[in-house]
Write a protein that holds these residues in place. Structure first.
Motif, PDB file in Angstrom:
ATOM      1  N   GLN A  71      -3.640   2.968  -0.074  1.00  0.00           N
ATOM      2  CA  GLN A  71      -3.435   4.404   0.438  1.00  0.00           C
ATOM      3  C   GLN A  71      -3.838   5.238  -0.791  1.00  0.00           C
ATOM      4  OE1 GLN A  71       0.640   4.983   1.299  1.00  0.00           O
ATOM      5  NE2 GLN A  71       0.416   4.412   3.478  1.00  0.00           N
ATOM      6  N   ALA A  72      -4.567   6.171  -0.779  1.00  0.00           N
ATOM      7  CA  ALA A  72      -5.232   7.007  -1.720  1.00  0.00           C
ATOM      8  C   ALA A  72      -3.976   7.808  -2.465  1.00  0.00           C
ATOM      9  CB  ALA A  72      -6.226   7.945  -1.338  1.00  0.00           C
ATOM     10  N   PHE A  73      -3.054   8.111  -1.516  1.00  0.00           N
ATOM     11  CA  PHE A  73      -1.979   9.232  -2.163  1.00  0.00           C
ATOM     12  C   PHE A  73      -0.674   8.896  -1.951  1.00  0.00           C
ATOM     13  CE2 PHE A  73       0.935  13.134  -1.419  1.00  0.00           C
ATOM     14  CZ  PHE A  73       0.875  13.317  -2.746  1.00  0.00           C
ATOM     15  N   ASN A  74       0.095   8.828  -2.963  1.00  0.00           N
ATOM     16  CA  ASN A  74       1.675   8.132  -2.658  1.00  0.00           C
ATOM     17  C   ASN A  74       2.376   9.346  -2.882  1.00  0.00           C
ATOM     18  OD1 ASN A  74       4.305   7.095  -3.158  1.00  0.00           O
ATOM     19  ND2 ASN A  74       3.550   5.456  -4.255  1.00  0.00           N
ATOM     20  N   PRO A  75       3.137   9.754  -1.497  1.00  0.00           N
ATOM     21  CA  PRO A  75       4.031  10.923  -1.454  1.00  0.00           C
ATOM     22  C   PRO A  75       5.019  10.921  -2.477  1.00  0.00           C
ATOM     23  CG  PRO A  75       3.742   9.878   0.425  1.00  0.00           C
ATOM     24  CD  PRO A  75       2.865   9.204  -0.138  1.00  0.00           C
ATOM     25  N   GLU A  76       5.630   9.533  -2.619  1.00  0.00           N
ATOM     26  CA  GLU A  76       6.734   9.612  -3.326  1.00  0.00           C
ATOM     27  C   GLU A  76       6.564   9.818  -4.657  1.00  0.00           C
ATOM     28  OE1 GLU A  76       8.496   5.471  -2.847  1.00  0.00           O
ATOM     29  OE2 GLU A  76       8.568   5.988  -0.565  1.00  0.00           O
ATOM     30  N   THR A  77       5.520   9.270  -5.529  1.00  0.00           N
ATOM     31  CA  THR A  77       5.079   9.593  -6.650  1.00  0.00           C
ATOM     32  C   THR A  77       4.424  10.825  -6.906  1.00  0.00           C
ATOM     33  OG1 THR A  77       3.243   8.116  -6.616  1.00  0.00           O
ATOM     34  CG2 THR A  77       5.327   6.945  -7.259  1.00  0.00           C
ATOM     35  N   GLY A  78       3.547  11.361  -6.005  1.00  0.00           N
ATOM     36  CA  GLY A  78       2.773  12.335  -6.163  1.00  0.00           C
ATOM     37  C   GLY A  78       1.706  11.951  -6.755  1.00  0.00           C
ATOM     38  N   GLU A  79       1.075  10.582  -6.846  1.00  0.00           N
ATOM     39  CA  GLU A  79       0.109  10.254  -7.640  1.00  0.00           C
ATOM     40  C   GLU A  79      -1.004   9.832  -6.766  1.00  0.00           C
ATOM     41  OE1 GLU A  79       1.161   7.075 -10.064  1.00  0.00           O
ATOM     42  OE2 GLU A  79       2.425   8.066 -11.339  1.00  0.00           O
ATOM     43  N   ILE A  80      -2.373  10.114  -6.954  1.00  0.00           N
ATOM     44  CA  ILE A  80      -3.466   9.792  -6.376  1.00  0.00           C
ATOM     45  C   ILE A  80      -3.966   8.493  -6.820  1.00  0.00           C
ATOM     46  CG2 ILE A  80      -5.711  10.295  -5.584  1.00  0.00           C
ATOM     47  CD1 ILE A  80      -5.135  13.194  -5.743  1.00  0.00           C
ATOM     48  N   ASN A  81      -4.264   7.517  -5.983  1.00  0.00           N
ATOM     49  CA  ASN A  81      -4.799   6.252  -6.475  1.00  0.00           C
ATOM     50  C   ASN A  81      -6.251   6.372  -6.498  1.00  0.00           C
ATOM     51  OD1 ASN A  81      -5.511   3.520  -7.081  1.00  0.00           O
ATOM     52  ND2 ASN A  81      -4.548   2.561  -5.111  1.00  0.00           N
ATOM     53  N   TRP A  82      -6.933   6.590  -7.639  1.00  0.00           N
ATOM     54  CA  TRP A  82      -8.575   6.802  -7.533  1.00  0.00           C
ATOM     55  C   TRP A  82      -9.091   5.503  -7.400  1.00  0.00           C
ATOM     56  CZ3 TRP A  82      -9.419  11.433  -6.212  1.00  0.00           C
ATOM     57  CH2 TRP A  82      -8.502  12.344  -6.765  1.00  0.00           C
ATOM     58  N   ASP A  83      -8.309   4.228  -7.194  1.00  0.00           N
ATOM     59  CA  ASP A  83      -8.977   2.956  -7.033  1.00  0.00           C
ATOM     60  C   ASP A  83      -8.826   2.365  -5.895  1.00  0.00           C
ATOM     61  OD1 ASP A  83      -9.976   2.675 -10.078  1.00  0.00           O
ATOM     62  OD2 ASP A  83      -8.145   2.226 -10.544  1.00  0.00           O
ATOM     63  N   CYS A  84      -8.295   3.105  -4.956  1.00  0.00           N
ATOM     64  CA  CYS A  84      -8.135   2.926  -3.407  1.00  0.00           C
ATOM     65  C   CYS A  84      -9.341   2.657  -2.835  1.00  0.00           C
ATOM     66  CB  CYS A  84      -7.450   4.001  -2.788  1.00  0.00           C
ATOM     67  SG  CYS A  84      -7.112   3.534  -0.856  1.00  0.00           S
ATOM     68  N   PRO A  85      -9.632   1.198  -2.309  1.00  0.00           N
ATOM     69  CA  PRO A  85     -10.536   1.115  -1.464  1.00  0.00           C
ATOM     70  C   PRO A  85     -11.083   1.839  -0.438  1.00  0.00           C
ATOM     71  CG  PRO A  85      -9.277  -0.697  -1.457  1.00  0.00           C
ATOM     72  CD  PRO A  85      -8.532   0.211  -2.199  1.00  0.00           C
ATOM     73  N   CYS A  86     -10.012   2.856   0.151  1.00  0.00           N
ATOM     74  CA  CYS A  86     -10.170   3.683   1.131  1.00  0.00           C
ATOM     75  C   CYS A  86     -11.118   4.837   0.559  1.00  0.00           C
ATOM     76  CB  CYS A  86      -8.971   4.095   1.766  1.00  0.00           C
ATOM     77  SG  CYS A  86      -7.746   5.022   0.514  1.00  0.00           S
ATOM     78  N   LEU A  87     -11.363   5.082  -0.489  1.00  0.00           N
ATOM     79  CA  LEU A  87     -11.979   6.156  -1.017  1.00  0.00           C
ATOM     80  C   LEU A  87     -13.327   5.663  -1.130  1.00  0.00           C
ATOM     81  CD1 LEU A  87      -9.614   7.741  -3.769  1.00  0.00           C
ATOM     82  CD2 LEU A  87      -9.959   8.579  -1.342  1.00  0.00           C
ATOM     83  N   GLY A  88     -13.969   4.577  -0.980  1.00  0.00           N
ATOM     84  CA  GLY A  88     -15.125   4.073  -1.118  1.00  0.00           C
ATOM     85  C   GLY A  88     -15.927   4.391  -2.337  1.00  0.00           C
ATOM     86  N   GLY A  89     -15.188   4.201  -3.330  1.00  0.00           N
ATOM     87  CA  GLY A  89     -15.552   4.367  -4.617  1.00  0.00           C
ATOM     88  C   GLY A  89     -16.376   5.695  -5.187  1.00  0.00           C
ATOM     89  N   MET A  90     -15.993   6.745  -4.329  1.00  0.00           N
ATOM     90  CA  MET A  90     -16.434   8.109  -4.578  1.00  0.00           C
ATOM     91  C   MET A  90     -16.180   8.633  -5.811  1.00  0.00           C
ATOM     92  SD  MET A  90     -18.479   8.864  -1.942  1.00  0.00           S
ATOM     93  CE  MET A  90     -18.339  10.718  -2.193  1.00  0.00           C
TER      94      MET A  90
END
Length: 144
Positions: free
Chosen positions: A44-63
């Motif tokens: 998942q790109a966004f973790n609502p528990e920590t409020g952090e965005i995972n920029w390495d998430c494959p779901c973002l397609g490397g954008m």
């Protein structure tokens, strides 16, 4: 079936031997569940528990790592954290900057540019509609 309890650790484990002779250890099951949970969090790109965005998430397609990565991050972050209604209305400028970057690098972002142009063509076609619902599909639907 034999059941034994091992020495106490942080999590008590129970080993069970199945009828086929396979030994199942609850610690292994717990570790597998934790690994699966961690993998799900990373997908998942966004973790609502920590409020952090995972920029390495494959779901973002490397954008986030491309030439326009910073523009993408700015637009995506703005949308994720937006509290405007409708969501993201305060992010229009960030998304325009990202699109401008995509257009400046067509060799890398041809698919994204193509998608935008297709949507623009659809919008223009809808705008040209004179309000009469007499297009070919409507006529065919009325006949059926």
């Amino acid at each position: 079936m034999a059941t034994s309890q091992s020495t106490p650790t942080a999590e008590p484990t129970i080993s069970t031997e199945t009828a086929s002779g396979v030994v199942i250890d609850t610690a292994d099951l717990g570790n597998a569940a934790k690994a699966e949970e961690k993998e799900e969090e990373q997908s998942q790109a966004f973790n609502p528990e920590t409020g952090e965005i995972n920029w390495d998430c494959p779901c973002l397609g490397g954008m986030a790592q491309g030439t326009c990565g910073e523009e993408f991050k700015a637009a995506f972050s703005c949308f994720i954290y937006s509290e405007e209604e409708p969501k993201g209305m305060d992010c229009v400028d960030a998304f325009k900057a990202m699109q401008d970057c995509f257009r400046a690098h067509p060799e890398e972002y041809a698919n994204e540019i193509g998608d935008d142009e297709d949507q623009e063509e659809d919008s223009e076609a809808d705008a040209e509609d004179d309000g009469n619902d007499t297009d070919l599909e409507d006529i065919q639907d009325k006949k059926n």
